[in-house]
Design a protein around this motif. Structure first.
Motif, PDB file in Angstrom:
ATOM      1  N   LEU A  79      25.735  44.196  66.899  1.00 14.79           N
ATOM      2  CA  LEU A  79      26.619  44.041  65.154  1.00 14.79           C
ATOM      3  C   LEU A  79      26.443  43.001  64.831  1.00 14.79           C
ATOM      4  N   ALA A  80      27.758  42.255  65.183  1.00 16.07           N
ATOM      5  CA  ALA A  80      28.181  41.252  65.028  1.00 16.07           C
ATOM      6  C   ALA A  80      26.452  39.811  64.257  1.00 16.07           C
ATOM      7  N   ALA A  81      25.872  39.860  64.951  1.00 18.17           N
ATOM      8  CA  ALA A  81      25.302  38.703  64.785  1.00 18.17           C
ATOM      9  C   ALA A  81      24.427  39.206  64.060  1.00 18.17           C
ATOM     10  N   ALA A  82      23.593  40.999  64.234  1.00 19.93           N
ATOM     11  CA  ALA A  82      22.964  41.022  63.029  1.00 19.93           C
ATOM     12  C   ALA A  82      22.922  41.205  61.499  1.00 19.93           C
ATOM     13  N   HIS A  83      25.227  41.036  61.190  1.00 17.71           N
ATOM     14  CA  HIS A  83      25.450  41.285  59.669  1.00 17.71           C
ATOM     15  C   HIS A  83      25.229  39.644  59.496  1.00 17.71           C
ATOM     16  N   ILE A  84      25.652  38.608  60.484  1.00 21.29           N
ATOM     17  CA  ILE A  84      25.857  37.437  60.899  1.00 21.29           C
ATOM     18  C   ILE A  84      24.044  36.866  59.569  1.00 21.29           C
ATOM     19  N   ASP A  85      23.420  37.667  60.431  1.00 22.58           N
ATOM     20  CA  ASP A  85      21.813  36.876  60.428  1.00 22.58           C
ATOM     21  C   ASP A  85      22.083  37.475  58.974  1.00 22.58           C
ATOM     22  N   ARG A  86      22.032  38.463  58.445  1.00 18.85           N
ATOM     23  CA  ARG A  86      21.903  39.030  57.220  1.00 18.85           C
ATOM     24  C   ARG A  86      22.472  38.720  56.191  1.00 18.85           C
ATOM     25  N   LEU A  87      23.601  37.760  56.377  1.00 13.47           N
ATOM     26  CA  LEU A  87      24.361  36.874  55.150  1.00 13.47           C
ATOM     27  C   LEU A  87      23.450  35.577  55.415  1.00 13.47           C
ATOM     28  N   GLY A  88      22.758  35.481  56.086  1.00 13.09           N
ATOM     29  CA  GLY A  88      22.386  33.614  56.069  1.00 13.09           C
ATOM     30  C   GLY A  88      23.591  33.037  56.463  1.00 13.09           C
ATOM     31  N   LEU A  89      24.059  33.386  57.523  1.00 11.78           N
ATOM     32  CA  LEU A  89      25.691  32.386  58.183  1.00 11.78           C
ATOM     33  C   LEU A  89      24.980  32.368  59.582  1.00 11.78           C
ATOM     34  N   LYS A  90      25.868  31.405  60.510  1.00 13.17           N
ATOM     35  CA  LYS A  90      25.032  30.764  61.482  1.00 13.17           C
ATOM     36  C   LYS A  90      26.454  30.897  61.935  1.00 13.17           C
ATOM     37  N   ALA A  91      26.699  31.197  63.263  1.00  8.68           N
ATOM     38  CA  ALA A  91      27.787  31.019  64.398  1.00  8.68           C
ATOM     39  C   ALA A  91      27.381  30.550  65.333  1.00  8.68           C
ATOM     40  N   GLY A  92      28.625  29.732  65.545  1.00  4.55           N
ATOM     41  CA  GLY A  92      28.929  28.849  67.063  1.00  4.55           C
ATOM     42  C   GLY A  92      28.272  29.761  68.495  1.00  4.55           C
ATOM     43  N   GLY A  93      28.572  30.486  68.341  1.00  5.54           N
ATOM     44  CA  GLY A  93      27.489  31.212  69.380  1.00  5.54           C
ATOM     45  C   GLY A  93      28.106  32.741  69.718  1.00  5.54           C
ATOM     46  N   PHE A  94      27.264  33.404  70.501  1.00  2.00           N
ATOM     47  CA  PHE A  94      27.867  35.346  70.593  1.00  2.00           C
ATOM     48  C   PHE A  94      28.137  34.620  72.662  1.00  2.00           C
ATOM     49  N   ILE A  95      29.163  35.232  73.114  1.00  2.00           N
ATOM     50  CA  ILE A  95      29.389  35.683  74.611  1.00  2.00           C
ATOM     51  C   ILE A  95      29.730  37.116  74.742  1.00  2.00           C
ATOM     52  N   CYS A  96      28.939  37.479  75.071  1.00  2.00           N
ATOM     53  CA  CYS A  96      29.567  38.924  76.018  1.00  2.00           C
ATOM     54  C   CYS A  96      30.427  39.031  77.279  1.00  2.00           C
ATOM     55  N   GLY A  97      32.016  39.544  77.085  1.00  2.00           N
ATOM     56  CA  GLY A  97      32.594  39.436  78.115  1.00  2.00           C
ATOM     57  C   GLY A  97      33.991  39.856  78.726  1.00  2.00           C
ATOM     58  N   ASP A  98      34.699  39.608  79.227  1.00  2.00           N
ATOM     59  CA  ASP A  98      36.091  40.669  79.318  1.00  2.00           C
ATOM     60  C   ASP A  98      36.537  39.139  78.936  1.00  2.00           C
ATOM     61  N   ALA A  99      37.704  39.800  77.871  1.00  2.00           N
ATOM     62  CA  ALA A  99      39.066  38.667  77.563  1.00  2.00           C
ATOM     63  C   ALA A  99      40.089  37.887  78.239  1.00  2.00           C
TER      64      ALA A  99
END
Length: 271
Positions: A79-99
């Protein structure tokens, strides 16, 4: 972090995005942004640990930060990736894991970090310390971090109007004067509540210097019903209260009795 917590956020990803749009939660959102503006460096790399659906990541990206999102729930990360893409922004990365283990994160890579969710859900102190120490590891010397905790003292105040039926037994009230560990049958999922002195000690044990701490809801803590009414009926008063509560969220007379505790800390410059 447990599968119970992961499943909860997978099932409620959309709700988590909308949560900070609610009149009362908007106080927390604005106070957190106030602290970010006050304490974060003007630019640089930020690690959003427990990013959820990306509400804070979006705000940081809009300000020009390079943000890497790290999140337990794959649904929330999607969901975060979709919102960021929709807004025309670019994140440094998306990582799924345990903090508790920030895989893929280099030592000393980030100028700042957010840890606004993970510590709510880890019941054992040594496991929470792993999260704090991992944040320490990935920050540069002098790096700033904002830790979020749920505050038992503030939850007690909120409970008067939000869940007073649970106080039919006197002992249940006094339970909120110290830390609480709730399973999914007692909390919205597995939850850890603490009190400000314990939270500050925990962050310091992880190696950080405390710069400040704040109560996200400020002097409006425990007023959810009335804030909702003002939002509907008198937006000028609502907006003024929101601004004042966020700007005074670090005031000692307010910060110890709010539902969400925010600890601002720094990795020592010489390390």
């Amino acid at each position: 972090m447990s599968e119970v917590v992961k499943s909860y956020y997978d099932e409620n990803a959309g709700q988590e995005w909308e949560r900070l749009n609610r009149p009362y939660s908007g106080i927390e959102f604005r106070s957190t942004k106030h602290l970010i503006q006050k304490y974060f460096p003007e630019k640089g790399r930020v690690c959003d640990i427990g990013s959820g659906p990306g509400r804070y990541a979006v705000e940081l990206l809009k300000q020009g930060y390079n943000v890497t999102l790290f999140e337990l729930s794959p649904k929330e990360l999607e969901l975060a990736a979709a919102h960021i893409d929709r807004l025309g922004l670019k994140a440094g990365g998306f990582i799924c894991g345990d903090a508790r283990e920030l895989r893929g994160m280099e030592n000393g890579h980030f100028e700042a970090a957010l840890v606004l969710g993970p510590l709510y859900h880890i019941l054992e102190e040594q496991e929470r310390l792993r999260v704090i120490q991992e944040a320490y590891r990935v920050l540069k010397p002098g790096g700033i971090v904002l830790f979020g905790y749920i505050n038992s003292w503030g939850a007690l105040k909120a409970g008067v109007t939000e869940f007073s039926e649970s106080f039919r037994e006197l002992d249940k009230i006094y339970d909120y004067l110290t830390e609480l560990k709730l399973d999914e049958s007692r909390g919205f999922t597995e939850c850890y509540f603490t009190v400000p002195p314990q939270a500050l000690k925990e962050v310091q044990t992880g190696g950080f210097e405390i710069l400040s701490y704040a109560g996200a809801e400020g002097f409006l803590a425990g007023t959810q019903t009335e804030i909702g009414r003002l939002y509907r009926e008198d937006r000028v008063v609502y907006d003024n209260l929101l601004q004042a509560a966020s700007e005074t969220c670090e005031a000692p007379q307010f910060r110890d009795a709010t539902e969400h505790l925010l600890v601002v800390a720094r990795k020592p410059a010489g390390e």
